[in-house]
Write an enzyme that holds these catalytic residues in place. Structure first.
Site, PDB file in Angstrom:
ATOM      1  N   ASP A 114     -29.953  38.707  85.301  1.00  8.05           N
ATOM      2  CA  ASP A 114     -30.598  37.399  85.399  1.00  8.05           C
ATOM      3  C   ASP A 114     -30.755  36.962  86.850  1.00  8.05           C
ATOM      4  O   ASP A 114     -29.836  37.106  87.663  1.00  8.05           O
ATOM      5  CB  ASP A 114     -29.760  36.336  84.683  1.00  8.05           C
ATOM      6  CG  ASP A 114     -29.616  36.594  83.195  1.00  8.05           C
ATOM      7  OD1 ASP A 114     -29.442  37.762  82.806  1.00  8.05           O
ATOM      8  OD2 ASP A 114     -29.658  35.622  82.425  1.00  8.05           O
ATOM      9  N   HIS A 116     -32.953  33.782  87.493  1.00  6.20           N
ATOM     10  CA  HIS A 116     -33.069  32.344  87.280  1.00  6.20           C
ATOM     11  C   HIS A 116     -33.562  31.568  88.507  1.00  6.20           C
ATOM     12  O   HIS A 116     -32.968  30.564  88.910  1.00  6.20           O
ATOM     13  CB  HIS A 116     -31.741  31.775  86.788  1.00  6.20           C
ATOM     14  CG  HIS A 116     -31.488  32.049  85.331  1.00  6.20           C
ATOM     15  ND1 HIS A 116     -32.290  31.547  84.335  1.00  6.20           N
ATOM     16  CD2 HIS A 116     -30.549  32.803  84.710  1.00  6.20           C
ATOM     17  CE1 HIS A 116     -31.853  31.959  83.153  1.00  6.20           C
ATOM     18  NE2 HIS A 116     -30.795  32.738  83.358  1.00  6.20           N
ATOM     19  N   ASP A 143     -35.102  37.105  82.545  1.00  7.66           N
ATOM     20  CA  ASP A 143     -34.659  35.771  82.989  1.00  7.66           C
ATOM     21  C   ASP A 143     -34.917  35.592  84.479  1.00  7.66           C
ATOM     22  O   ASP A 143     -33.997  35.411  85.291  1.00  7.66           O
ATOM     23  CB  ASP A 143     -33.186  35.531  82.643  1.00  7.66           C
ATOM     24  CG  ASP A 143     -33.024  34.982  81.223  1.00  7.66           C
ATOM     25  OD1 ASP A 143     -33.988  35.078  80.429  1.00  7.66           O
ATOM     26  OD2 ASP A 143     -31.947  34.457  80.900  1.00  7.66           O
ATOM     27  N   ASP A 146     -36.479  29.456  85.286  1.00  8.07           N
ATOM     28  CA  ASP A 146     -35.650  28.387  84.708  1.00  8.07           C
ATOM     29  C   ASP A 146     -34.358  28.157  85.498  1.00  8.07           C
ATOM     30  O   ASP A 146     -33.772  29.077  86.067  1.00  8.07           O
ATOM     31  CB  ASP A 146     -35.297  28.654  83.247  1.00  8.07           C
ATOM     32  CG  ASP A 146     -36.419  28.274  82.292  1.00  8.07           C
ATOM     33  OD1 ASP A 146     -37.311  27.508  82.701  1.00  8.07           O
ATOM     34  OD2 ASP A 146     -36.402  28.737  81.135  1.00  8.07           O
ATOM     35  N   ARG A 147     -33.941  26.901  85.480  1.00  5.32           N
ATOM     36  CA  ARG A 147     -32.722  26.403  86.111  1.00  5.32           C
ATOM     37  C   ARG A 147     -32.803  26.409  87.636  1.00  5.32           C
ATOM     38  O   ARG A 147     -32.616  25.392  88.264  1.00  5.32           O
ATOM     39  CB  ARG A 147     -31.485  27.157  85.622  1.00  5.32           C
ATOM     40  CG  ARG A 147     -31.170  26.915  84.146  1.00  5.32           C
ATOM     41  CD  ARG A 147     -29.701  27.174  83.853  1.00  5.32           C
ATOM     42  NE  ARG A 147     -29.384  26.860  82.468  1.00  5.32           N
ATOM     43  CZ  ARG A 147     -29.382  27.752  81.483  1.00  5.32           C
ATOM     44  NH1 ARG A 147     -29.683  29.007  81.743  1.00  5.32           N
ATOM     45  NH2 ARG A 147     -29.092  27.382  80.264  1.00  5.32           N
ATOM     46  N   ASN A 175     -34.839  36.023  77.458  1.00  3.81           N
ATOM     47  CA  ASN A 175     -35.082  34.923  76.517  1.00  3.81           C
ATOM     48  C   ASN A 175     -35.720  33.716  77.191  1.00  3.81           C
ATOM     49  O   ASN A 175     -36.395  32.912  76.540  1.00  3.81           O
ATOM     50  CB  ASN A 175     -33.782  34.516  75.825  1.00  3.81           C
ATOM     51  CG  ASN A 175     -32.748  33.952  76.772  1.00  3.81           C
ATOM     52  OD1 ASN A 175     -32.313  34.631  77.700  1.00  3.81           O
ATOM     53  ND2 ASN A 175     -32.329  32.713  76.551  1.00  3.81           N
ATOM     54  N   HIS A 176     -35.568  33.601  78.520  1.00  4.80           N
ATOM     55  CA  HIS A 176     -36.179  32.455  79.210  1.00  4.80           C
ATOM     56  C   HIS A 176     -37.648  32.668  79.520  1.00  4.80           C
ATOM     57  O   HIS A 176     -38.320  31.720  79.939  1.00  4.80           O
ATOM     58  CB  HIS A 176     -35.401  32.119  80.484  1.00  4.80           C
ATOM     59  CG  HIS A 176     -34.198  31.283  80.212  1.00  4.80           C
ATOM     60  ND1 HIS A 176     -34.187  29.914  80.334  1.00  4.80           N
ATOM     61  CD2 HIS A 176     -32.963  31.635  79.778  1.00  4.80           C
ATOM     62  CE1 HIS A 176     -32.998  29.444  80.006  1.00  4.80           C
ATOM     63  NE2 HIS A 176     -32.232  30.468  79.661  1.00  4.80           N
ATOM     64  N   HIS A 227     -32.327  42.676  77.793  1.00  6.15           N
ATOM     65  CA  HIS A 227     -31.763  41.409  78.244  1.00  6.15           C
ATOM     66  C   HIS A 227     -30.542  41.013  77.413  1.00  6.15           C
ATOM     67  O   HIS A 227     -29.458  40.773  77.947  1.00  6.15           O
ATOM     68  CB  HIS A 227     -32.802  40.301  78.191  1.00  6.15           C
ATOM     69  CG  HIS A 227     -32.271  38.991  78.677  1.00  6.15           C
ATOM     70  ND1 HIS A 227     -31.975  38.783  80.006  1.00  6.15           N
ATOM     71  CD2 HIS A 227     -31.920  37.847  78.032  1.00  6.15           C
ATOM     72  CE1 HIS A 227     -31.489  37.553  80.155  1.00  6.15           C
ATOM     73  NE2 HIS A 227     -31.440  36.971  78.968  1.00  6.15           N
ATOM     74  N   ARG A 306     -25.805  30.575  69.162  1.00  2.00           N
ATOM     75  CA  ARG A 306     -27.137  30.414  69.750  1.00  2.00           C
ATOM     76  C   ARG A 306     -28.182  30.008  68.723  1.00  2.00           C
ATOM     77  O   ARG A 306     -29.231  29.487  69.080  1.00  2.00           O
ATOM     78  CB  ARG A 306     -27.556  31.711  70.443  1.00  2.00           C
ATOM     79  CG  ARG A 306     -26.684  32.082  71.652  1.00  2.00           C
ATOM     80  CD  ARG A 306     -27.340  33.194  72.436  1.00  2.00           C
ATOM     81  NE  ARG A 306     -26.516  33.734  73.515  1.00  2.00           N
ATOM     82  CZ  ARG A 306     -26.508  33.282  74.770  1.00  2.00           C
ATOM     83  NH1 ARG A 306     -27.241  32.244  75.093  1.00  2.00           N
ATOM     84  NH2 ARG A 306     -25.761  33.861  75.686  1.00  2.00           N
ATOM     85  N   HIS A 333     -27.957  38.352  80.303  1.00  7.28           N
ATOM     86  CA  HIS A 333     -27.999  37.224  79.353  1.00  7.28           C
ATOM     87  C   HIS A 333     -26.841  36.238  79.428  1.00  7.28           C
ATOM     88  O   HIS A 333     -26.986  35.098  79.011  1.00  7.28           O
ATOM     89  CB  HIS A 333     -28.116  37.789  77.938  1.00  7.28           C
ATOM     90  CG  HIS A 333     -28.450  36.807  76.858  1.00  7.28           C
ATOM     91  ND1 HIS A 333     -29.335  35.760  77.045  1.00  7.28           N
ATOM     92  CD2 HIS A 333     -28.043  36.722  75.557  1.00  7.28           C
ATOM     93  CE1 HIS A 333     -29.449  35.082  75.912  1.00  7.28           C
ATOM     94  NE2 HIS A 333     -28.669  35.642  74.998  1.00  7.28           N
TER      95      HIS A 333
END
Length: 438
Positions: A114, A116, A143, A146-147, A175-176, A227, A306, A333
């Site tokens: 990830d 991010h 990923d 995001d964030r 997943n993002h 992921h 989740r 993840h």
């Protein structure tokens, strides 16, 4: 910012080079003394290493010196359109599960977790591991957005590498990379802020590109990466044939009673071109691959924390490795926020964990965003390290772990989501708001 003799805007950047820096892995600030902006798409459509180095310097400088709304002055919409269109054509042609073979005995494979939107940590990772090259393959486990505040720059940089070296850089979906997550965790707002009245157009193009990202990879016939991880078998049985000569179609009905691991053939046939991987219906494999987590409890069960995907135990890891003659599973993840809520599994302080060590091999989690998340509501920061994995010949199944600290200080920037209110580890998803795909 000033102008050259032809009236073109330029960025004047530092021209000093660290005496200890490797010439093939220069730091962003030392790549070039003068970077022309806005960036232009090459007339012949062929990207070069120089173009990517310009891109790195421009993104790095812009993140530190320009307000987000000035992003089009660095990377105009027509250049964005050309890059995303070119990359999307490549990605959509790739299979769900990539088969990656090392070109020669000197090649290495770098697996990244990830990111991010932590652009500066990605730039350090490239400096530390080396740029992609003919004998250095990169596999990214998703990923990208995001964030963090620079998801757009992170994703665009990786797309540029993909276009430049399509058989040395592989981008998997996380997943993002979905409509639900990006509308919740900041990427949609980031794009709208950076591109203003063109933001909706840019966001739609990003979503379309996300849909083309492959789900998994197998490296040198020894290592499976994805992921989230493993996935279920979707068993279908024919229902009664509809009467009448004009309608001879056999309807397939999925069996959802007993959970069992899916096959690579089933993975290859899953439909990945969905905005949000479905949590119900027949197309469950994409959601499993992107959202599932390992457990220390044997067996395969729904991932109730989740609300989508699976939990799988060491016995499932052994079954998967043995069945497909693999030695390693490398997934991502889970950051430090998720791992502190997972009893029995190690924390993410070093950026990686060995979760299952079974007879046939190992299951590894790698997380490449240090000091994550960028915006933390907790009183004390996690201060985790990031990590990447290096696989070397001849077998590519003895992982070397490389941990690294976050680049500090980060440029000052406002978050693009309400990090104090939004849950930290993707739990309790609002499934009703996810785009259905039944």
């Amino acid at each position: 910012m000033s102008a050259d003799d032809n009236g073109n805007n330029i960025i004047i950047g530092p021209i000093s080079r660290d005496a200890d820096a490797s010439t093939d892995n220069p730091s962003p600030s030392s790549l070039l003394g003068v970077v022309p902006v806005p960036l232009a798409w090459p007339p012949d459509g062929q990207l070069s290493l120089d173009w990517i180095q310009h891109l790195i310097s421009a993104f790095d400088w812009g993140s530190k010196n320009l307000p987000p709304s000035s992003f089009p002055s660095v990377f105009p919409v027509p250049v964005f359109d050309a890059l995303v269109l070119t990359a999307s054509k490549i990605l959509h042609k790739e299979p769900n599960c990539l088969r990656i073979e090392a070109p020669d005995t000197d090649s290495t494979v770098v697996v990244v977790g990830d990111l991010h939107g932590q652009l500066h940590d990605l730039l350090f990772l490239f400096q530390d591991a080396g740029f992609p090259s003919e004998n250095r393959i990169f596999v990214f486990n998703g990923d990208y957005v995001d964030r963090g505040a620079w998801g757009l720059e992170t994703f665009l940089l990786l797309l540029a590498w993909k276009v430049f070296m399509p058989h040395r850089v592989y981008l998997l979906r996380g997943n993002h990379e979905s409509k639900y997550c990006t509308s919740t965790y900041g990427f949609e707002k980031e794009v709208l802020v950076k591109y203003g009245d063109k933001g909706k157009h840019v966001y739609r193009k990003c979503l379309g590109c996300f849909e083309g990202l492959p789900l998994a990879s197998i490296i040198a016939e020894r290592v499976y990466t994805a992921h989230g991880g493993l996935f279920r078998s979707i068993t279908v049985t024919p229902s009664k044939r509809t009467k009448g000569k004009k309608n001879r179609r056999i309807n397939l009905v999925p069996e959802t009673n007993a959970l069992c691991l899916g096959s690579l053939e089933e993975l290859s046939k899953a439909r990945r071109s969905v905005l949000d991987p479905p949590w119900e219906g027949q197309n469950l494999i994409p959601g499993d691959v992107l959202w599932s987590d390992p457990s220390m409890k044997p067996g395969l069960s729904p991932n109730k924390e989740r609300g989508i995907g699976l939990l799988w135990g060491p016995d499932c890891t052994e079954e998967f490795l043995k069945k497909f003659k693999l030695k390693l599973i490398i997934r991502s993840h889970e950051g430090p926020d998720a791992r502190e809520k997972r009893p029995g599994l190690a924390g993410m302080d070093e950026g990686y964990t060995v979760d299952h060590d079974v007879e046939s091999g190992k299951l590894i989690t790698v997380f490449s965003a240090p000091d994550y998340p960028q915006f933390q509501a907790t009183e004390e920061r996690y201060k985790n390290k990031g990590a990447y994995v290096v696989l070397k010949p001849p077998d590519f199944d003895s992982p070397e772990f490389h941990s690294f600290e976050a680049i500090t200080p980060r440029p000052k920037v406002n978050p693009y989501y309400d990090f104090e209110e939004v849950i930290d580890s993707d739990e309790d998803l609002d499934l009703a708001s996810m785009v259905p795909d039944l």
